[in-house]
Design a protein around this motif. Sequence first.
Motif, PDB file in Angstrom:
ATOM      1  N   CYS A  46       0.856  -1.181   0.000  1.00 31.32           N
ATOM      2  CA  CYS A  46       0.000   0.000   0.000  1.00 31.32           C
ATOM      3  C   CYS A  46       0.902   1.245   0.000  1.00 31.32           C
ATOM      4  N   ALA A  47       0.318   2.401  -0.108  1.00 27.89           N
ATOM      5  CA  ALA A  47       1.083   3.650  -0.210  1.00 27.89           C
ATOM      6  C   ALA A  47       1.986   3.887   0.993  1.00 27.89           C
ATOM      7  N   CYS A  48       1.553   3.501   2.186  1.00 27.39           N
ATOM      8  CA  CYS A  48       2.370   3.750   3.378  1.00 27.39           C
ATOM      9  C   CYS A  48       3.226   2.549   3.773  1.00 27.39           C
ATOM     10  N   GLY A  49       3.040   1.410   3.109  1.00 28.16           N
ATOM     11  CA  GLY A  49       3.869   0.239   3.348  1.00 28.16           C
ATOM     12  C   GLY A  49       3.438  -0.670   4.480  1.00 28.16           C
ATOM     13  N   GLN A  50       2.317  -0.369   5.147  1.00 30.96           N
ATOM     14  CA  GLN A  50       1.879  -1.222   6.249  1.00 30.96           C
ATOM     15  C   GLN A  50       1.222  -2.518   5.769  1.00 30.96           C
ATOM     16  N   PHE A  51       0.663  -2.509   4.558  1.00 31.73           N
ATOM     17  CA  PHE A  51       0.086  -3.714   3.973  1.00 31.73           C
ATOM     18  C   PHE A  51       0.990  -4.171   2.830  1.00 31.73           C
ATOM     19  N   LYS A  52       1.288  -5.471   2.784  1.00 32.08           N
ATOM     20  CA  LYS A  52       2.158  -6.009   1.737  1.00 32.08           C
ATOM     21  C   LYS A  52       1.617  -7.346   1.253  1.00 32.08           C
ATOM     22  N   LEU A  53       1.871  -7.600  -0.036  1.00 26.69           N
ATOM     23  CA  LEU A  53       1.521  -8.893  -0.618  1.00 26.69           C
ATOM     24  C   LEU A  53       2.558  -9.279  -1.652  1.00 26.69           C
ATOM     25  N   THR A  54       2.588 -10.569  -1.960  1.00 28.85           N
ATOM     26  CA  THR A  54       3.443 -11.048  -3.042  1.00 28.85           C
ATOM     27  C   THR A  54       2.591 -11.844  -4.016  1.00 28.85           C
ATOM     28  N   LEU A  55       2.991 -11.789  -5.269  1.00 30.27           N
ATOM     29  CA  LEU A  55       2.308 -12.493  -6.352  1.00 30.27           C
ATOM     30  C   LEU A  55       3.298 -13.461  -6.970  1.00 30.27           C
ATOM     31  N   ARG A 114      -8.004   0.313 -13.875  1.00 29.10           N
ATOM     32  CA  ARG A 114      -7.019  -0.712 -14.227  1.00 29.10           C
ATOM     33  C   ARG A 114      -7.011  -1.816 -13.186  1.00 29.10           C
ATOM     34  N   PHE A 115      -7.042  -3.040 -13.679  1.00 32.95           N
ATOM     35  CA  PHE A 115      -6.964  -4.231 -12.840  1.00 32.95           C
ATOM     36  C   PHE A 115      -5.980  -5.216 -13.442  1.00 32.95           C
ATOM     37  N   VAL A 116      -5.319  -5.951 -12.565  1.00 28.97           N
ATOM     38  CA  VAL A 116      -4.502  -7.083 -12.964  1.00 28.97           C
ATOM     39  C   VAL A 116      -5.086  -8.279 -12.222  1.00 28.97           C
ATOM     40  N   LEU A 117      -5.593  -9.247 -12.973  1.00 26.86           N
ATOM     41  CA  LEU A 117      -6.275 -10.390 -12.386  1.00 26.86           C
ATOM     42  C   LEU A 117      -5.290 -11.512 -12.095  1.00 26.86           C
ATOM     43  N   TYR A 118      -5.348 -12.009 -10.852  1.00 23.54           N
ATOM     44  CA  TYR A 118      -4.493 -13.106 -10.398  1.00 23.54           C
ATOM     45  C   TYR A 118      -5.333 -14.185  -9.738  1.00 23.54           C
ATOM     46  N   ARG A 119      -4.911 -15.424  -9.936  1.00 22.42           N
ATOM     47  CA  ARG A 119      -5.506 -16.537  -9.202  1.00 22.42           C
ATOM     48  C   ARG A 119      -5.275 -16.305  -7.712  1.00 22.42           C
ATOM     49  N   LYS A 120      -6.281 -16.623  -6.896  1.00 23.80           N
ATOM     50  CA  LYS A 120      -6.131 -16.428  -5.452  1.00 23.80           C
ATOM     51  C   LYS A 120      -5.001 -17.266  -4.870  1.00 23.80           C
ATOM     52  N   ASP A 121      -4.762 -18.443  -5.430  1.00 23.74           N
ATOM     53  CA  ASP A 121      -3.710 -19.300  -4.886  1.00 23.74           C
ATOM     54  C   ASP A 121      -2.305 -18.818  -5.241  1.00 23.74           C
ATOM     55  N   ARG A 122      -2.208 -17.748  -6.009  1.00 24.29           N
ATOM     56  CA  ARG A 122      -0.903 -17.175  -6.354  1.00 24.29           C
ATOM     57  C   ARG A 122      -0.646 -15.852  -5.629  1.00 24.29           C
ATOM     58  N   ILE A 123      -1.521 -15.530  -4.687  1.00 24.64           N
ATOM     59  CA  ILE A 123      -1.397 -14.290  -3.920  1.00 24.64           C
ATOM     60  C   ILE A 123      -1.122 -14.656  -2.465  1.00 24.64           C
ATOM     61  N   ARG A 124      -0.115 -14.036  -1.899  1.00 25.14           N
ATOM     62  CA  ARG A 124       0.193 -14.251  -0.485  1.00 25.14           C
ATOM     63  C   ARG A 124       0.214 -12.900   0.223  1.00 25.14           C
ATOM     64  N   PHE A 125      -0.614 -12.790   1.242  1.00 27.60           N
ATOM     65  CA  PHE A 125      -0.648 -11.566   2.038  1.00 27.60           C
ATOM     66  C   PHE A 125       0.467 -11.674   3.077  1.00 27.60           C
ATOM     67  N   VAL A 126       1.396 -10.727   3.031  1.00 28.48           N
ATOM     68  CA  VAL A 126       2.613 -10.786   3.841  1.00 28.48           C
ATOM     69  C   VAL A 126       2.472 -10.009   5.140  1.00 28.48           C
ATOM     70  N   ALA A 127       1.849  -8.855   5.093  1.00 31.86           N
ATOM     71  CA  ALA A 127       1.730  -8.005   6.282  1.00 31.86           C
ATOM     72  C   ALA A 127       0.499  -7.120   6.162  1.00 31.86           C
ATOM     73  N   GLY A 128      -0.077  -6.782   7.301  1.00 29.79           N
ATOM     74  CA  GLY A 128      -1.150  -5.801   7.335  1.00 29.79           C
ATOM     75  C   GLY A 128      -2.542  -6.295   6.999  1.00 29.79           C
TER      76      GLY A 128
END
Length: 178
Positions: free
Chosen positions: A9-18, A57-71
């Motif tokens: 996110c803009a402030c860096g408190q929420f993170k994810l990896t694809l 604008r959207f980028v579509l990803y399979r849910k099983d390829r998304i990992r929520f890291v923080a926040g």
Amino acid sequence: MSPTTSLACACGQFKLTLRGEPITSVACHCDSCRAAGVRLQRLACARPLLDPLGGTRFVLYRKDRIRFVAGMDRLKAFRLSSDASTRRVLASCCNTPVFLEFKGGHWLSLYGALWPDATLPPLEMRTMTGDLADASFLPADVPNFKRQSFSFFARLLNAWIAMGFRSPRIEVGGEIHA
């Protein structure tokens, strides 16, 4: 080895990896995305959602390829109405839009604003241009579909098959009203 993309996110408190490649990269011009874009852009510190042509604008990803890291505790849902079958999810720490989720969907439509400048996957198509009063102003640089195209649905179906017809749930605590 499949590529990994890290986003925040803009402030860096929420993170994810694809992991891996996206299903597709689109600009949606439906009435709902345009209405939500207008409302969500009004929130404090919010990033712009609507592109210069009025699409989201959207980028579509399979849910099983998304990992929520923080926040994850920062995520809050926004719905255009109480009975909406879609929810848009924001990082409440800085009102960064994160994803749009269709009820029961096996993919997430991640907001393009999550990608740093010049790293957003290239636009492949515009969808739902039939909701525009006049779509003649749209450039012909990518296909402009009045609704979702056959190829769009084929990509979603192929992703669902690859996931073993699973649709993982993503829990979000609380709501944002805009």
